[in-house]
Design a protein around this motif. Structure first.
Motif, PDB file in Angstrom:
ATOM      1  N   TRP A 102       0.873  -1.181   0.000  1.00  0.00           N
ATOM      2  CA  TRP A 102       0.000   0.000   0.000  1.00  0.00           C
ATOM      3  C   TRP A 102       0.907   1.228   0.000  1.00  0.00           C
ATOM      4  O   TRP A 102       1.835   1.309   0.799  1.00  0.00           O
ATOM      5  CB  TRP A 102      -0.851   0.080   1.266  1.00  0.00           C
ATOM      6  CG  TRP A 102      -1.927  -0.945   1.399  1.00  0.00           C
ATOM      7  CD1 TRP A 102      -3.241  -0.815   1.018  1.00  0.00           C
ATOM      8  CD2 TRP A 102      -1.831  -2.240   2.016  1.00  0.00           C
ATOM      9  NE1 TRP A 102      -3.941  -1.945   1.340  1.00  0.00           N
ATOM     10  CE2 TRP A 102      -3.105  -2.836   1.956  1.00  0.00           C
ATOM     11  CE3 TRP A 102      -0.785  -2.953   2.609  1.00  0.00           C
ATOM     12  CZ2 TRP A 102      -3.357  -4.103   2.466  1.00  0.00           C
ATOM     13  CZ3 TRP A 102      -1.037  -4.214   3.111  1.00  0.00           C
ATOM     14  CH2 TRP A 102      -2.314  -4.785   3.031  1.00  0.00           C
ATOM     15  N   GLU A 104       0.595   5.523  -0.019  1.00  0.00           N
ATOM     16  CA  GLU A 104      -0.205   6.752  -0.027  1.00  0.00           C
ATOM     17  C   GLU A 104       0.705   7.897  -0.442  1.00  0.00           C
ATOM     18  O   GLU A 104       1.730   8.121   0.197  1.00  0.00           O
ATOM     19  CB  GLU A 104      -0.764   6.993   1.382  1.00  0.00           C
ATOM     20  CG  GLU A 104      -1.618   8.241   1.497  1.00  0.00           C
ATOM     21  CD  GLU A 104      -2.010   8.507   2.941  1.00  0.00           C
ATOM     22  OE1 GLU A 104      -3.073   8.040   3.363  1.00  0.00           O
ATOM     23  OE2 GLU A 104      -1.227   9.179   3.648  1.00  0.00           O
ATOM     24  N   GLN A 105       0.345   8.581  -1.515  1.00  0.00           N
ATOM     25  CA  GLN A 105       1.180   9.680  -2.032  1.00  0.00           C
ATOM     26  C   GLN A 105       0.513  11.016  -1.724  1.00  0.00           C
ATOM     27  O   GLN A 105      -0.663  11.230  -2.057  1.00  0.00           O
ATOM     28  CB  GLN A 105       1.352   9.510  -3.553  1.00  0.00           C
ATOM     29  CG  GLN A 105       2.220  10.586  -4.169  1.00  0.00           C
ATOM     30  CD  GLN A 105       2.291  10.474  -5.693  1.00  0.00           C
ATOM     31  OE1 GLN A 105       1.996   9.423  -6.263  1.00  0.00           O
ATOM     32  NE2 GLN A 105       2.665  11.556  -6.346  1.00  0.00           N
ATOM     33  N   GLN A 106       1.283  11.897  -1.094  1.00  0.00           N
ATOM     34  CA  GLN A 106       0.764  13.237  -0.798  1.00  0.00           C
ATOM     35  C   GLN A 106       0.634  14.033  -2.097  1.00  0.00           C
ATOM     36  O   GLN A 106       1.335  13.781  -3.068  1.00  0.00           O
ATOM     37  CB  GLN A 106       1.714  13.979   0.153  1.00  0.00           C
ATOM     38  CG  GLN A 106       1.905  13.308   1.492  1.00  0.00           C
ATOM     39  CD  GLN A 106       0.619  13.215   2.284  1.00  0.00           C
ATOM     40  OE1 GLN A 106      -0.112  14.190   2.398  1.00  0.00           O
ATOM     41  NE2 GLN A 106       0.322  12.035   2.803  1.00  0.00           N
ATOM     42  N   THR A 129      -5.020  12.519  -1.267  1.00  0.00           N
ATOM     43  CA  THR A 129      -3.884  11.649  -1.562  1.00  0.00           C
ATOM     44  C   THR A 129      -4.204  10.779  -2.773  1.00  0.00           C
ATOM     45  O   THR A 129      -5.369  10.570  -3.120  1.00  0.00           O
ATOM     46  CB  THR A 129      -3.543  10.721  -0.378  1.00  0.00           C
ATOM     47  OG1 THR A 129      -4.710   9.975  -0.015  1.00  0.00           O
ATOM     48  CG2 THR A 129      -3.045  11.499   0.822  1.00  0.00           C
ATOM     49  N   LYS A 130      -3.125  10.296  -3.412  1.00  0.00           N
ATOM     50  CA  LYS A 130      -3.249   9.230  -4.413  1.00  0.00           C
ATOM     51  C   LYS A 130      -2.780   7.947  -3.729  1.00  0.00           C
ATOM     52  O   LYS A 130      -1.690   7.932  -3.134  1.00  0.00           O
ATOM     53  CB  LYS A 130      -2.364   9.542  -5.623  1.00  0.00           C
ATOM     54  CG  LYS A 130      -2.352   8.414  -6.650  1.00  0.00           C
ATOM     55  CD  LYS A 130      -1.400   8.699  -7.814  1.00  0.00           C
ATOM     56  CE  LYS A 130      -1.289   7.485  -8.715  1.00  0.00           C
ATOM     57  NZ  LYS A 130      -0.343   7.672  -9.839  1.00  0.00           N
ATOM     58  N   ASN A 131      -3.574   6.912  -3.802  1.00  0.00           N
ATOM     59  CA  ASN A 131      -3.234   5.674  -3.087  1.00  0.00           C
ATOM     60  C   ASN A 131      -3.156   4.522  -4.072  1.00  0.00           C
ATOM     61  O   ASN A 131      -3.981   4.431  -4.997  1.00  0.00           O
ATOM     62  CB  ASN A 131      -4.298   5.355  -2.044  1.00  0.00           C
ATOM     63  CG  ASN A 131      -4.325   6.387  -0.925  1.00  0.00           C
ATOM     64  OD1 ASN A 131      -4.192   7.569  -1.180  1.00  0.00           O
ATOM     65  ND2 ASN A 131      -4.485   5.955   0.291  1.00  0.00           N
ATOM     66  N   TYR A 133      -2.688   0.208  -4.253  1.00  0.00           N
ATOM     67  CA  TYR A 133      -2.599  -1.089  -3.567  1.00  0.00           C
ATOM     68  C   TYR A 133      -2.231  -2.153  -4.595  1.00  0.00           C
ATOM     69  O   TYR A 133      -2.861  -2.238  -5.660  1.00  0.00           O
ATOM     70  CB  TYR A 133      -3.925  -1.453  -2.886  1.00  0.00           C
ATOM     71  CG  TYR A 133      -3.931  -2.883  -2.369  1.00  0.00           C
ATOM     72  CD1 TYR A 133      -3.007  -3.289  -1.402  1.00  0.00           C
ATOM     73  CD2 TYR A 133      -4.816  -3.833  -2.872  1.00  0.00           C
ATOM     74  CE1 TYR A 133      -2.981  -4.598  -0.949  1.00  0.00           C
ATOM     75  CE2 TYR A 133      -4.798  -5.149  -2.418  1.00  0.00           C
ATOM     76  CZ  TYR A 133      -3.877  -5.527  -1.461  1.00  0.00           C
ATOM     77  OH  TYR A 133      -3.829  -6.816  -1.018  1.00  0.00           O
ATOM     78  N   LYS A 149      -8.207   9.743  -2.683  1.00  0.00           N
ATOM     79  CA  LYS A 149      -8.905   9.812  -1.391  1.00  0.00           C
ATOM     80  C   LYS A 149      -8.812  11.236  -0.839  1.00  0.00           C
ATOM     81  O   LYS A 149      -7.822  11.941  -1.069  1.00  0.00           O
ATOM     82  CB  LYS A 149      -8.279   8.849  -0.378  1.00  0.00           C
ATOM     83  CG  LYS A 149      -8.613   7.380  -0.648  1.00  0.00           C
ATOM     84  CD  LYS A 149      -8.231   6.499   0.537  1.00  0.00           C
ATOM     85  CE  LYS A 149      -8.214   5.032   0.201  1.00  0.00           C
ATOM     86  NZ  LYS A 149      -9.494   4.461  -0.198  1.00  0.00           N
ATOM     87  N   ASP A 185     -13.748   9.438  -2.527  1.00  0.00           N
ATOM     88  CA  ASP A 185     -12.930   8.228  -2.383  1.00  0.00           C
ATOM     89  C   ASP A 185     -13.258   7.378  -3.607  1.00  0.00           C
ATOM     90  O   ASP A 185     -14.330   6.769  -3.672  1.00  0.00           O
ATOM     91  CB  ASP A 185     -13.297   7.533  -1.068  1.00  0.00           C
ATOM     92  CG  ASP A 185     -12.536   6.225  -0.855  1.00  0.00           C
ATOM     93  OD1 ASP A 185     -11.964   5.702  -1.827  1.00  0.00           O
ATOM     94  OD2 ASP A 185     -12.540   5.727   0.280  1.00  0.00           O
ATOM     95  N   THR A 187     -11.821   4.540  -6.499  1.00  0.00           N
ATOM     96  CA  THR A 187     -10.789   3.519  -6.756  1.00  0.00           C
ATOM     97  C   THR A 187     -11.036   2.895  -8.116  1.00  0.00           C
ATOM     98  O   THR A 187     -12.164   2.508  -8.427  1.00  0.00           O
ATOM     99  CB  THR A 187     -10.855   2.404  -5.686  1.00  0.00           C
ATOM    100  OG1 THR A 187     -10.613   2.989  -4.406  1.00  0.00           O
ATOM    101  CG2 THR A 187      -9.810   1.313  -5.943  1.00  0.00           C
TER     102      THR A 187
END
Ligand SMILES: O=c1[nH]c(=O)c2[nH]c(=O)[nH]c2[nH]1
Length: 302
Positions: A102, A104-106, A129-131, A133, A149, A185, A187
């Motif tokens: 996982w 999480e990018q600021q 953030t860009k996340n 997985y 998100k 949110d 995905t």
């Protein structure tokens, strides 16, 4: 007699910021700030059931690996780095059967100075953030998802809600003009059959697939939110999902989870004010919560 049914372990909250310098102008830079979690699955049962640590790759080693590989490999876009980490752990440790990554990018965005984006100064669009997985298996299979998100949006008109089920528990009044606000949110699930083996991710990243997918999903979300006269959160999120599927063929399904953050009208009739569609009360709770997953219709083969 107890039996270990499932296990995974690794390091959470491993943070780094990486700077990329332009080859011709080193003052022109990009940054990625990321928080990583890597959990390993595999032949680790004895460490749980028999206090035998021999198989354990220490979580400290997992943390070192994330940081060393962040230095040695390309982390743009962050999907590339997730795929790199997944392959690293499977290739290096023969008893690892699967890896969960996982990241999480600021959201650091260059801001304009003298009418153009500054070379190395950024605003932190905090909250958003860009996340990514990745679940990568030794047999080559993988699931890859990218998310947005914490993108908080509000529109002050252009949203309706009427025609809903009315019963003896209903107090809500129908409206053709309301405030709509949510924390996006979203995905999107990449279709690994279309992407091909995980080793393709490098090439697809170079070709811009993941950046284009992210830009398309973010733009569709913001554009439809603004442009639609929304009949409901449900209808709007479905339209957003369908548009992303149309624009990005490599995406298999799109999931939204959207709170409906209510802004309540305030009764100012004690002051003789009859019409008050201007001053609202931001309700801390409760909120609606609307979720959907939208995929592609499977055409029957005859
Ligand atoms: O867009 C909406 N969807 C609902 O399901 C709902 N329910 C509600 O009270 N307000 C809203 N708004």
């Amino acid at each position: 007699m107890a039996v270990l049914l499932e296990s995974s372990y690794g390091k959470n909250l491993v943070k780094f910021l990486k700077v990329k310098r332009d080859a011709t102008n080193p003052k022109k830079q990009e940054v990625i700030e990321a928080t990583c979690c890597v959990l390993l699955e595999g032949a680790f049962d004895e460490s749980y059931t028999n206090a035998n640590n021999a198989s354990i790759v220490p979580t400290d080693t997992v943390k070192n690996t994330i940081l060393v590989e962040a230095k040695l490999s390309d982390v743009w876009p962050i999907e590339r780095f997730a795929a790199h980490l997944g392959q690293h752990f499977v290739n290096k440790y023969s008893h690892v059967t699967a890896v969960n990554v996982w990241i999480e990018q600021q959201r650091w965005v260059k801001y304009d100075v003298n009418g153009k984006p500054h070379d190395h100064s950024f605003i932190h669009q905090s909250g958003e953030t860009k996340n990514v997985y990745l679940h990568y298996f030794r047999n080559g299979k993988y699931d890859l998802q990218t998310s947005i998100k914490g993108l908080t949006v509000l529109k002050s008109t252009g949203s309706m809600f009427y025609g809903y089920n009315v019963c003896d528990y209903t107090t809500l009044k129908p409206t053709k003009d309301r405030i709509l606000s949510t924390d996006v949110d979203a995905t999107w699930y990449w279709d690994s059959k279309k992407l091909g083996p995980i080793t393709n991710i490098e090439r697809l990243a170079n070709a811009g697939l993941f950046d284009n997918g992210y830009d398309a999903a973010r733009k569709v979300t913001l554009d439809l939110f603004a442009l639609e006269n929304s009949p409901s959160v449900q209808a709007t999120m479905y339209n957003m999902s369908a548009k992303i599927l149309e624009l990005v063929p490599e995406v298999e399904k799109v999931q939204y989870s959207l709170p409906n953050k209510h802004y309540m009208g305030i009764d100012l009739s004690f002051k003789g004010i009859r019409e008050n569609n201007e001053v609202f009360y931001p309700a801390a709770h409760p909120s609606g919560l609307i979720k959907s997953t939208v995929g592609r219709e499977v055409k029957a083969k005859f």
